[in-house]
Design a protein around this motif. Structure first.
Motif, short mmCIF file in Angstrom:
data_model
loop_
_atom_site.label_atom_id
_atom_site.label_comp_id
_atom_site.label_asym_id
_atom_site.label_seq_id
_atom_site.Cartn_x
_atom_site.Cartn_y
_atom_site.Cartn_z
N ILE D 81 -13.51 -7.98 -17.05
CA ILE D 81 -13.04 -8.57 -15.95
C ILE D 81 -12.91 -10.13 -16.06
N THR D 82 -14.12 -10.72 -16.96
CA THR D 82 -13.97 -12.23 -17.38
C THR D 82 -12.95 -12.53 -18.00
N GLU D 83 -12.53 -11.82 -18.89
CA GLU D 83 -10.94 -11.83 -19.45
C GLU D 83 -9.90 -11.98 -18.53
N ALA D 84 -9.85 -10.98 -17.59
CA ALA D 84 -8.86 -10.92 -16.68
C ALA D 84 -8.84 -12.20 -15.70
N THR D 85 -10.05 -12.67 -15.42
CA THR D 85 -10.05 -13.71 -14.45
C THR D 85 -9.76 -14.93 -15.11
N LYS D 86 -9.99 -15.34 -16.49
CA LYS D 86 -9.67 -16.43 -17.00
C LYS D 86 -7.96 -16.42 -17.16
N ALA D 87 -7.45 -15.13 -17.60
CA ALA D 87 -5.93 -15.24 -17.59
C ALA D 87 -5.34 -15.53 -16.19
N ILE D 88 -5.81 -15.19 -15.17
CA ILE D 88 -5.46 -15.46 -13.96
C ILE D 88 -5.58 -16.96 -13.79
N GLU D 89 -6.52 -17.53 -14.10
CA GLU D 89 -6.82 -18.98 -14.00
C GLU D 89 -5.95 -19.78 -14.73
#
Lengths: 94, 94, 94, 94
Positions: D81-89
């Motif tokens: 999830i942290t990885e996905a959030t950073k991609a969204i950012e």
């Protein structure tokens, strides 16, 4: 002459509305509003802010940049346009 | 359970700061601050709002989406994820 | 005179690099590269494209807008600036 | 299993179209096309790329994130999830 004196009241009215929307966001968080609805409202506030920015930028080019272009002072033209381009870059990146 | 209960105070503090920044923008317009400086401040407010949105989204995926995934209810998973994707799209486009 | 004749080779070189990056994305999909890595690469291509756009816009303001401003033809100034503002809006919104 | 195997052909078709659009941009620069028209085309390419990114992200959440959530491995959930959030950012900021 700052370039946006004509629409000053309009900008103030829009910014007061945005201020109200930000207070609305605080209320939404306070009342545990569903995440997605808070996100939708944040997108609306962001769009409203960008619309103010685009209005200011239009007037800036219309007044400050055009004035500089007419001034026959190439250094001033360069400064004003470089500054405007950097502001546009910050808007595009934000 | 809305997913962001843990950081509620933090979100409120950030939104109060953003509200103050929007009032600061009104003051800048009122005092005929140079356009480019107003635009720089608008970019800062936009970034602060997006940062709140990204925080809420992270928690939303962490709680609501993960909960749905564990529910063995494919329709609920689909609804929650489609909703999240649309919220991300609005953020990217705004 | 289109305004970007000076840097034409530079724009071509950058666009060829972007074309190569887009082909790289096709390879990544073909080889089942991890989603997040594909997304990182898409963000890089988007930034490269925006950087080309910001360069073109800077030159457009520097040449076409400044020329119009010096022309003493208020209608032409208005047309050119309105057009530039709309292009900036599309960039900010995309 | 990368999550986007179902729509692989669709992604490839879209990326080939984007590659063609980037070659079109090179032609536009070569033929001294009016700046504003080049900018409009760049906005279209950027939107097309973001649309691919949003599709990949939707499938990533639907498959990888949902799989992780079902795994009962809190560390893996957190990483994904942290990885996905950073991609969204990165998408929101680009």
């Amino acid at each position: 002459m700052r370039g946006y004196s004509i629409g000053k009241d309009d900008y103030q009215a829009r910014l007061r509305r945005i201020e109200g929307q930000v207070r609305g966001l605080q209320r939404m968080i306070d009342e545990d509003t569903y995440c997605i609805d808070v996100l939708t409202q944040i997108s609306a506030v962001t769009k409203a802010l960008q619309s103010v920015a685009l209005g200011l930028l239009d007037e800036h080019v219309r007044h400050c940049v055009a004035d500089a272009a007419r001034s026959d002072d190439p250094e001033r033209v360069d400064t004003v346009i470089t500054e405007a381009t950097k502001a546009i870059e910050r808007l595009v990146r934000s």
